[in-house]
Design an enzyme around this catalytic site. Structure first.
Site, PDB file in Angstrom:
ATOM      1  N   ASP A 109       0.850  -1.196   0.000  1.00 43.60           N
ATOM      2  CA  ASP A 109       0.000   0.000   0.000  1.00 43.60           C
ATOM      3  C   ASP A 109       0.888   1.248   0.000  1.00 43.60           C
ATOM      4  O   ASP A 109       2.111   1.163   0.208  1.00 43.60           O
ATOM      5  CB  ASP A 109      -0.889  -0.041   1.260  1.00 43.60           C
ATOM      6  CG  ASP A 109      -1.991   1.005   1.240  1.00 43.60           C
ATOM      7  OD1 ASP A 109      -2.352   1.500   0.149  1.00 43.60           O
ATOM      8  OD2 ASP A 109      -2.502   1.344   2.329  1.00 43.60           O
ATOM      9  N   GLU A 116       2.865   5.181  -3.788  1.00 42.89           N
ATOM     10  CA  GLU A 116       2.930   6.178  -4.883  1.00 42.89           C
ATOM     11  C   GLU A 116       4.243   6.939  -4.895  1.00 42.89           C
ATOM     12  O   GLU A 116       4.665   7.336  -5.994  1.00 42.89           O
ATOM     13  CB  GLU A 116       1.744   7.142  -4.763  1.00 42.89           C
ATOM     14  CG  GLU A 116       0.395   6.498  -5.037  1.00 42.89           C
ATOM     15  CD  GLU A 116      -0.070   5.537  -3.936  1.00 42.89           C
ATOM     16  OE1 GLU A 116       0.367   5.721  -2.783  1.00 42.89           O
ATOM     17  OE2 GLU A 116      -0.828   4.617  -4.224  1.00 42.89           O
ATOM     18  N   ASP A 139      -9.247   3.389  -2.865  1.00 41.91           N
ATOM     19  CA  ASP A 139     -10.255   3.829  -1.887  1.00 41.91           C
ATOM     20  C   ASP A 139     -11.461   4.461  -2.559  1.00 41.91           C
ATOM     21  O   ASP A 139     -11.758   5.651  -2.407  1.00 41.91           O
ATOM     22  CB  ASP A 139      -9.625   4.831  -0.921  1.00 41.91           C
ATOM     23  CG  ASP A 139      -8.460   4.228  -0.158  1.00 41.91           C
ATOM     24  OD1 ASP A 139      -8.253   3.005  -0.258  1.00 41.91           O
ATOM     25  OD2 ASP A 139      -7.753   4.977   0.529  1.00 41.91           O
TER      26      ASP A 139
END
Ligand code: MIG
Length: 798
Positions: A419, A422, A498
């Site tokens: 997760d 980025e 999300d």
């Protein structure tokens, strides 16, 4: 629920977290001022006039007043265009760099140079404009002379009025990307995302265009921050780097094959990964995980994996486990494995700055973390507080990162969920990531975050994948990643992040998954029910029904959302959910076969309806249905209250799955969609391999659904192996030969893996069968259905 981002943040990260994110926004701004990067100035300039051409192996080099151009065919249908000057990319995206020489001719014609292979012709104008044509002379693509302004590069491409464009990685827009501007900058939208938000986690500068004269794929091998505008014309813009791109002509299936030849195929996943995953932020304790797993057992629900979100860690320190919440993780994992349920643990790339924490001190000593230009540590706040970030563009850092996986592997963790890669940071305003001036190794060449940012998650996945291959040579890695770049399919699955819990977000899922597949990333799926909210039972069920036909099938939800296990919505919903999950497990032989095909071809499992007929404009905008492989057309219900829906049919005959009811395309047809199912159609002439009872256990039945061919032969394949590891496999081919009123089914086999099913249960649809002969002997047939063992030929007669 109050959704103001600041309030939401307060609730989740607390007052100190908010204070840190304000602090960080100020720091980021100061860092960008202190280490100011060169800003492009002046007006963008074209290359000038062509001076000359020199042939080279498989291509040619051209000199212009202010630029160099190299055009090189790597294959007859794969051409690479490189405009200099400009820093060449480190070839992270590429799986293959060694290509046999392609014979191409270079000639001059009416003031332009022409380079041609047997599949593609490139014409170079004296002003630097490029034209790409198919062998019959139809123009596929028209590039204007590129423009340069300082380090910045811009390429404008003519788009035909009817041209449709797809791909660009993970997007939350309609299927056809025309009419908008897209950022190339992986981004965590923080408070979750809604349709039309851009950019989000995973941008890939690859697109597939279709128009009246053909279709082609283009991939820009440039990881710098950029912008793509797809309006009247297409404009690709990058803040730096050489303008290097690849053009691949051809129908989508062939183009994806070539593209994944170049950037790599998705490896065959472990079979369990195609089962159902249950997740939540977070299942907090061992007791809670046990309770969930028992719930699945007690309610008769199949389950393949439970995901552990960030709260399993010790103070959010990556590669640690909370001794309070998960004191006996190893025993828990063992217990679950006995029930064939895997644990997948989340991993965040940020390493807490904490002198008492070995991952940090070790990394600091080894200098694996990203630094500012003055050599100081680049830090930003994430879950654990201030963090340092491994520089995954450094091979030393990748190897170092890989050395920590055993901590979790040895406790019995089977999969890893990457997760926040980025990379994401908590910023109160401004870009929620590292500052642009941060330095990166870029495998020895050196560069800054503007170039490394989009590669960050991709390279974390590479590090993880390579570590897992080395540490567990007999298990196929399972990595689920939020971010990535071109080629990420070699290492990881992704999910759609999300997304809000709304009907429009459910609808968006279809286009998003199709476009990711067309970008080379086949394994993806949504948080069933949406991430951030409280879906109604109906929205939850419709989402579950859709995701049951997507490669990655997982329910996940945010902190503070109501419980979302299948039994949380009442007994009627539970009953429906149970049937959906069972159907998913019955489909596993088919899904696994598609996964095997994808590992060979790069074809996505989920495809747009125009996949087999890209020349048919009537299908270009269909975004409420998709193909799963060749055999199934899935038409999810996307509207609240709907109990039927219209479906666009491509040409041919389509059977309602598991029924004799057939519909003829092309055209539109209204189909029933009661709450307990969504319309799924099977192509006439297909053989759908499914699992029959006892599903999921030794001796399960192979249930072959045979849909009567329209006249020409049909068939299907089934791939089987041990489900994990790298041992032998087998491929069973079923061909259907219509022969007057009779149907012959011919079965051939390749490979050495033993046939893994106990019995074969053949069900023929669309043809009343009363006489069945299997390898010369009569077998009883009832309701178009007969049971046998493996056979060479079966003949079904009315
Ligand atoms: O800042 O780990 O997309 O799936 O539950 C949020 C907590 C961090 C974002 C992921 C989401 C996950 C959540 N994470």
């Amino acid at each position: 629920m109050n959704n103001h981002p600041l309030l939401a943040a307060l609730r989740v990260v607390g007052a100190r977290g908010v204070a840190r994110s304000v602090h960080y926004s100020v720091v980021r701004w100061l860092v960008s001022r202190r280490f100011r990067l060169p800003q492009p100035t002046g007006t963008p300039e074209p290359p000038g006039h062509g001076q000359g051409a020199t042939p080279l192996a498989g291509g040619a080099r051209f000199r212009f007043d202010r630029a160099d151009l190299e055009i090189r065919f790597l294959a007859a249908d794969l051409v690479r265009v490189t405009w200099g000057p400009g820093t060449l990319p480190v070839p992270y995206a590429l799986a293959k760099t060694d290509w046999p020489e392609v014979p191409v001719g270079l000639r001059e014609k009416a003031g332009r140079w022409v380079l041609a292979s047997e599949a593609l012709r490139v014409e170079v104008g004296l002003d630097g404009a490029l034209q790409f044509l198919d062998p019959s002379g139809r123009v596929l693509r028209n590039d204007a002379p590129p423009l340069r302004r300082g380090e910045e590069v811009i390429l404008r491409t003519a788009l035909r009025q009817e041209e449709h464009v797809y791909g660009l990685g993970h997007r939350t827009v309609p299927l056809n990307l025309r009419g908008r501007t897209y950022q190339m900058w992986n981004r965590d939208p923080g408070a979750g995302h809604s349709p039309l938000d851009d950019p989000i986690y995973l941008c890939i500068p690859v697109s597939l265009a279709v128009h009246a004269d053909g279709s082609y794929l283009v991939f820009y091998e440039n990881s710098f921050r950029g912008t793509f505008t797809l309006g009247e014309t297409a404009e690709a813009h990058f803040e730096g780097g050489a303008l290097r791109y690849y053009v691949i002509p051809g129908p989508p299936a062939r183009a994806l094959e070539r593209y994944t030849d170049l950037t790599g195929r998705p490896p065959l996943p472990p079979r369990w990964a195609l089962g159902y995953h249950q997740s939540r932020w977070s299942y907090d304790t061992e007791a809670e995980v046990r309770e969930i797993v028992d719930g699945f057992r007690d309610h008769g629900l199949p389950l393949s994996a439970i995901h552990l979100d960030i709260d399993y860690m010790d103070g959010f320190r990556v590669f640690t486990v909370s001794p309070r919440r998960f004191p006996g993780l190893a025993a828990l994992a063992r217990e679950l494995l006995e029930r064939e349920i895997r644990l997948v643990a989340i991993i965040d790339p940020g390493v807490k700055v904490d002198r008492g924490y070995d991952v940090f001190t070790h990394g600091e000593r080894g200098e694996v973390f990203c630094q500012l230009p003055d050599g100081s540590l680049a830090t930003a706040p994430v879950w654990p507080g201030w963090c340092a970030f491994p520089d995954f563009t450094d091979p030393r850092a990748r190897a170092w990162w890989g050395r920590w996986y055993p901590r979790l592997l040895n406790l019995g963790i089977s999969g890893f969920w990457h997760d926040m890669n980025e990379p994401a940071a908590f910023a109160a305003w401004g870009d929620p990531t590292l500052p642009d001036p941060v330095r990166h190794a870029l495998d020895g060449r050196g560069g800054d975050h503007r170039e490394a940012h989009n590669l960050y998650g991709f390279l974390e996945n590479q590090a993880g994948y390579e570590a897992l291959r080395a540490l567990r040579p007999d298990a196929r890695p399972f990595i689920l990643s939020r971010s990535g770049w071109a080629g990420v399919q070699r290492y990881a699955w992704t999910w759609t992040g999300d997304i809000e819990s709304t009907w429009r977000a459910l609808r968006q899922t279809v286009a998003t998954v199709i476009n990711l597949g067309l970008s080379g990333v086949p394994y993806t799926g949504p948080d069933v029910g949406g991430f951030s909210g409280a879906p109604s039972a109906e929205l939850y069920l419709r989402w579950l029904q859709l995701a049951a036909f997507l490669p990655f099938f997982r329910t996940h939800s945010a902190k503070f959302t109501p419980r979302r296990e299948p039994w949380a919505f009442g007994t009627q919903a539970l009953q429906i959910a149970r049937e959906v999950l069972r159907l998913r497990y019955r489909l596993l032989p088919y899904l696994y076969t598609l996964a095997w095909e994808a590992s060979r071809t790069g074809h996505p499992l989920v495809r747009p309806l125009w996949w087999p007929e890209a020349g048919n404009p009537a299908l270009w905008d269909v975004q409420d249905a998709f193909f799963l492989g060749d055999a199934l057309l899935v038409a999810p219900v996307l509207d609240e209250g709907a109990r039927s829906r219209e479906v666009t049919l491509p040409s041919g005959t389509w059977y309602e799955m598991g029924s004799d009811r057939a519909h003829r395309g092309p055209g539109r047809v209204a189909l029933d969609a009661p709450l307990d199912r969504i319309p799924v159609l099977a192509r006439a002439g297909s053989v759908l391999p499914m699992a029959g009872p006892p599903e999921g256990s030794a001796g399960e039945t192979l249930a072959l659904q045979v849909y009567r061919p329209d006249g020409s032969p049909g068939g299907g394949i089934l791939y089987s192996d041990a489900g994990d590891g790298y041992g032998p496999g087998r491929l069973d081919h079923f061909t259907l030969h219509p022969d007057g009123g009779r149907l012959r089914i011919v079965w051939t086999t390749e490979g050495t893996y033993p046939f893994p099913y106990g019995e074969v249960d053949v069900h023929v649809y669309g043809l009343p069968v009363c006489r069945v002969t299997v390898d010369g002997g009569r077998v009883p047939c009832e309701h178009n259905r007969f049971r046998t063992g493996p056979f060479r030929e079966a003949s079904c007669e009315p």
